[in-house]
Design an enzyme around this catalytic site. Structure first.
Site, PDB file in Angstrom:
ATOM      1  N   GLU A  31      39.635  44.546  29.729  1.00 53.47           N
ATOM      2  CA  GLU A  31      38.885  45.707  30.069  1.00 53.47           C
ATOM      3  C   GLU A  31      37.927  46.502  29.013  1.00 53.47           C
ATOM      4  O   GLU A  31      38.274  47.630  28.684  1.00 53.47           O
ATOM      5  CB  GLU A  31      39.929  46.705  30.627  1.00 53.47           C
ATOM      6  CG  GLU A  31      40.447  46.385  31.972  1.00 53.47           C
ATOM      7  CD  GLU A  31      41.335  47.382  32.743  1.00 53.47           C
ATOM      8  OE1 GLU A  31      41.526  47.157  34.150  1.00 53.47           O
ATOM      9  OE2 GLU A  31      41.897  47.997  32.047  1.00 53.47           O
TER      10      GLU A  31
ATOM     11  N   GLU B 282      41.670  41.249  38.007  1.00 51.10           N
ATOM     12  CA  GLU B 282      42.696  42.204  38.351  1.00 51.10           C
ATOM     13  C   GLU B 282      42.333  42.954  39.603  1.00 51.10           C
ATOM     14  O   GLU B 282      41.336  43.569  39.662  1.00 51.10           O
ATOM     15  CB  GLU B 282      43.123  43.506  37.381  1.00 51.10           C
ATOM     16  CG  GLU B 282      43.843  42.855  36.076  1.00 51.10           C
ATOM     17  CD  GLU B 282      44.064  44.092  35.194  1.00 51.10           C
ATOM     18  OE1 GLU B 282      44.209  45.115  35.578  1.00 51.10           O
ATOM     19  OE2 GLU B 282      44.175  43.795  34.095  1.00 51.10           O
TER      20      GLU B 282
END
Length: 1006
Positions: A199, A311
């Site tokens: 991320e 995710e």
């Protein structure tokens, strides 16, 4: 080339179709290049999907973290459950902190630090692997997985190309990559992609002008080069944190420094937290069951890559102060049904659920965001139980595993015009090669939960139809979605359409057996192409009628209940089941191939869980779990002579339609639970006393006048615990002064929900009880309750509960005392600090690892460990408790005997009046496995896995009970059985190696 196709409905079979008026872009497969990483062609990708060894793969994956369940034998159980659910892959994070107690040590060998066992199990079970090593992983874990020695500020601001940070991460990342490289698919293993960072949407200093963040690019490139240098030759991936960052995609920014092979996106469209007050972010205001448009994002950012979610929301974490027991109902089975089908409607072909199994933030894994539990409302719960959310997810994953045509589709249109009910929206996905299609239906307002009936306009190989053609309608009842297939291949035969969803199919003796399902009481209609006759072998609770047409045979079932079996003259066998029956339908595979070849599957209905299948001559061997007496039905080759369930033969009868039926008797499982009534107790805070000696090796003198931390202290010396090599859980500070003073002004930082208490010359003077949303406290504490030595030495003891380091850039926020000043003429002359034994200098317990214990006397001296002699201790019970502020340690040894061939789970359950300001730590055989803080959190149930809990002998149970007020503390605790199933995976196994005992060298750290 791009072709424009107008979808126009004509009059067919007496039904009038309206023109949809849609101009749809239809892509041909040849217009998109097939990519590889230039090193090999084992894993390839294009606009449609990943290809592995030349075959297209629908990636249905789920996350688990080996370091959150530090028992390698339990990894086998979890991966078997993921495989049984129809998944083709799983994903896992590494954890730098778990492997690195100091900047001079790495442990990838001891106990559960050896993650190779996980990769080996993946190969045996038949799951591909998405490897996500970090170095930063977030994961709502302490400092986001950074080792805590990194948080001092001495290594810069982290996550950039600072040479100090680079020198820190390279040994870990290199060694992790080297180990993982042995298990890549290119070397005979099952790992298919390798994630770089996590991320890290930092590619642009100005995204609108695509002005690069040069330092971020150099950092990403250094990680990629290091992975390659250490044997990683599969595609490199990354997961953008949200729709706005648009980082590291070669399509979006060709030839930019730091780009990966395949860029993915993370998304949590429901609330990522069980505390709904936190649910406003990049997705805007939180609305339950409101879906998000991802299609346009992928078309802009990665059009020649698969639409990929490294995710996607599998649940939500429960923060400090969150509701007891976890999340509200809008993250359960209905969420799984609606949102995962919606991803398919947007042409997503690679999904990894975060989390599939959450587990526990045991020890010091917890960060201030989340308490001990990391259940995450996952399909597999913290105690490893499976329920409706798991089954609902399984029903879709099994479908995607056999829906080969789903891996190459174009989204033809998304419109309400497909349905006869304007409240229903439909996305049409069509395979440009085979012309099979998938119509994904949903409420037009996705957050709606109304009951809507409709018919659907579809385009098939036999013409344009409105389905169902005969009795009944399609229903969306509540927060539901359905995938209606047309021209769906089942071996050499086809379902022209089905208004019931496809669960799975298998080729048995060369002929297809297809399983369809709807919720109980609904109608189902399907058309079997080229069939002329059909018969009802088992009616179940449904009314069944056949309707012949020029192209095949329609079967119409009203009021589906239980299971019906239909046979067609072209060899197709169709099973139509209601939801409850479909939940317990399994498709174990005889191969270790993650694709789950349909000609090597058998179909099993009935058990709570079917883990696997093998063939021994003419004996079919099933393995799994049984929760109660149940009938088992097996669809398998006709030459099978016998069937075993967990090694025992089932008495079989053969049905007229060729399946085998048997009966699994009720498992007789009796487990005697020990009563937690016999306890020993001892004061665990002698450090508060004036005559206590802190001259031993457990203590260091806090004498730093400078700190590398960007947050500068309010007073000197520096009292940041990390600066002195102490990091985990519990810390003690002893401040010396002489002279007169009326009070002390303390500013302490310990993370959200932390607390502290203070004593002067042995007398309690005050506490900060804690707050679930506050991580720092400033208190002026008067000395009125204490006797001051105005002409001698005074000692202030501060006992601090550290709830861990924050995430991302805040990982370097210090822990400890930011400022300590006395009111009056006196000032502190010396400070001593203690924490976990040896701090980061030399790990005393490598098996349990660097995050397993803190700095309490009980922890330093090993009172929580098996083998410690407590024979001289007093008898006392935590339920009777003690008066006055302080910390006492309670110890009990109890015996547990779980029979072999049983999977059982147990939890410790705590209860105390909410008004009592207490903090309790649970230790089981040396592992800190729970924090019960009823004034700042609601978690009261703490599952402890087998291996940590000894299922075949004695267990040392320890409780540190901290009373933060003069009221003292008392707490009730009991051991409860969560479940016990007869199972092929036995929770009783040899695990003594995970529970090393007490040694005399602990005595040095008084």
């Amino acid at each position: 080339m791009r072709l424009l196709r107008s979808i126009t409905w004509a009059s067919t079979l007496g039904c009038a179709f309206l023109s949809l008026g849609i101009q749809a872009e239809v892509d041909t497969p040849s217009q998109y290049p097939l990519h590889d990483n230039g090193l090999n062609k084992i894993v390839q990708w294009d606009h449609y999907s990943f290809k592995v060894n030349g075959k297209r793969l629908f990636v249905f994956s789920g996350e688990l973290h080996y370091w959150r369940i530090p028992v390698p034998e339990v990894w086998d159980d979890l991966l078997e459950k993921i495989k049984a659910a129809g998944f083709t892959a799983f994903a896992f994070y590494g954890n730098w902190a778990w492997h690195s107690a100091s900047n001079e040590t790495l442990d990838f060998e001891t106990g559960a630090h050896n993650f190779e066992r996980l990769l080996e199990t993946a190969k045996r079970v038949g799951l591909y692997v998405i490897v996500r090593p970090g170095p930063y992983v977030n994961a709502e874990t302490n400092a986001g997985g950074f080792p805590l020695w990194l948080t001092t500020g001495a290594y810069g601001t982290l996550r950039n190309d600072d040479s100090r940070y680079t020198a820190a991460w390279k040994p870990y990342f290199s060694r992790f990559s080297e180990i993982a490289s042995r298990h890549l698919i290119t070397k005979g293993g099952n790992a298919i992609v390798y994630q770089i960072e996590n991320e890290y949407g930092e590619q642009w200093s100005d995204r609108n002008s695509k002005k690069p963040n040069a330092a971020a690019g150099r950092y990403m490139q250094a990680l990629e080069d290091t992975a390659r240098d250490n044997g990683i030759d599969v595609p490199l991936i990354h997961n953008d944190p949200n729709l706005n960052t648009k980082s590291w995609s070669e399509d979006y920014a060709p030839n930019a420094t730091g780009n990966v092979d395949v860029a993915g996106l993370d998304s949590y469209p429901s609330c990522w937290s069980c505390n709904l007050d936190e649910c406003t972010g990049t997705n805007g205001k939180y609305v339950p069951y409101q879906v998000i448009n991802y299609y346009d994002h992928f078309e802009e950012v990665s059009p020649t890559q698969p639409s990929f979610f490294p995710e996607f929301q599998g649940g939500s974490y429960n923060p400090w102060g969150g509701p007891e027991g976890g999340c509200p109902a809008d993250i359960g089975a209905d969420f799984a049904n609606l949102f995962y089908r919606n991803l398919i409607s947007q042409r997503v072909t690679a999904i990894s659920l975060y989390m599939m199994y959450g587990g526990t933030n045991w020890g010091a894994l917890a960060c201030p965001v989340v308490a001990t539990s990391y259940d995450y409302s996952s399909p597999i719960s913290e105690n490893r139980r499976i329920d409706s959310k798991y089954y609902e997810t399984k029903n879709l994953a099994l479908f995607t595993r056999v829906a080969d045509d789903l891996t190459v589709t174009n989204r033809i249109a998304n419109s309400v015009s497909y349905s006869t009910n304007p409240s229903i929206s439909t996305s049409e996905l069509r395979n440009p090669k085979t012309n099979s299609a998938f119509y994904v239906t949903i409420h037009n307002t996705s957050s709606s939960g109304t009951r809507e009936a409709f018919k659907l306009r579809v385009n098939t190989s036999i013409g344009e139809l409105v389905i169902p053609q005969h009795a009944g309608q399609i229903l969306l009842d509540g927060h539901q979605s359905k995938i209606i297939v047309t021209d769906f291949s089942i071996g050499k035969q086809k379902l022209t359409y089905s208004t019931a969803e496809v669960l799975t199919y298998a080729l048995i003796d060369g002929s297809p057996t297809v399983v369809l399902w709807v919720p109980e009481g609904e109608a189902a209609e399907f058309h079997v192409k080229n069939a002329k006759k059909g018969s009802v072998q088992v009616k179940g609770g449904s009314e069944v009628k056949f309707h012949k047409d020029r192209s095949g045979l329609v079967a119409n079932l009203q009021g589906v209940k239980g299971m019906s079996v239909l046979h067609f003259d072209n060899g197709v066998r169709a099973v139509v089941a209601d939801r409850a029956t479909a939940y317990l339908f399994w498709a174990p595979n005889l191969s270790e191939d993650p694709f789950g070849p349909v000609d090597q599957s058998v179909l099993v209905q009935g058990p709570y869980l079917v883990r696997g299948v093998s063939l021994d001559g003419r004996t079919l061997k099933l393995s799994g779990d049984a929760s109660n007496a149940t009938e088992v039905e097996v669809f398998a080759p006709k030459n099978i002579h016998s069937i075993q369930w967990n090694g025992k033969e089932i008495h079989l009868s053969k049905t007229v339609y060729g399946s085998f039926k048997g009966f699994i008797g009720s498992p007789r499982i009796t487990i005697a639970l020990p009563s937690l009534i016999s306890w020993k107790v001892r004061d665990s805070l002698p450090e508060r006393l004036l005559n206590y000696s802190d001259s031993g090796p457990a203590w260091v003198e806090a004498n730093h006048t400078t700190t590398p931390n960007p947050t500068k202290p309010l007073t000197l010396p520096v009292l940041y615990v990390d600066d002195y090599g102490f990091h985990n859980s519990f810390h003690l500070f002893r401040g010396y002064f002489t002279g007169s003073s009326a009070s002390v002004n303390l500013t302490i930082q310990g993370g959200m929900a932390f607390g502290f208490s203070a004593w002067l010359n042995g007398a309690f003077i005050g506490s900060y009880i804690g707050n679930s949303t506050v991580g720092k406290s400033s208190l002026i504490i008067p000395f009125g309750n204490a006797t001051l030595n105005t002409n001698g030495t005074n000692v202030l003891l501060v006992a601090q509960d550290n709830t861990g380091h924050d995430l991302r850039a805040a990982a370097t926020d210090p822990r400890g005392i930011l400022g300590a000043s006395l009111q009056g003429s006196a000032s502190f002359t010396k400070w001593k600090i203690t924490g976990e034994v040896n701090g980061e200098r030399q790990l005393i317990d490598p098996v349990r690892g660097p995050l397993s214990e803190g700095g309490l006397t009980a922890e330093r001296l090993g009172w929580h460990l098996p083998g410690f002699d407590d024979s001289t201790w007093d008898t006392g019970s935590p339920s009777a408790g003690f008066s006055g502020a302080g910390i006492h340690f309670y110890r009990s040894v109890v015996t547990l005997k779980v029979p072999a061939g049983v999977d059982a789970a147990f939890s410790f359950v705590f209860n105390a009046p909410a008004s009592k300001a207490i903090r309790v730590q649970l230790f089981v055989n040396g592992y800190q496995y729970g924090k019960f803080n009823p004034t700042v959190g609601n978690e009261s149930r703490f599952p402890v896995p087998p291996g940590i809990l000894n299922y075949a002998g004695d267990n040392v149970i320890g409780l540190s009970v901290w009373g933060q007020t003069e009221e003292g503390a008392k707490v009730d605790v009991k051991l409860q059985q969560d479940y016990a199933y007869q199972s092929s995976w036995s929770s009783r196994f040899e695990s003594e190696y995970l529970r090393p005992g007490w040694t005399e060298d602990r005595l040095r750290y008084v």
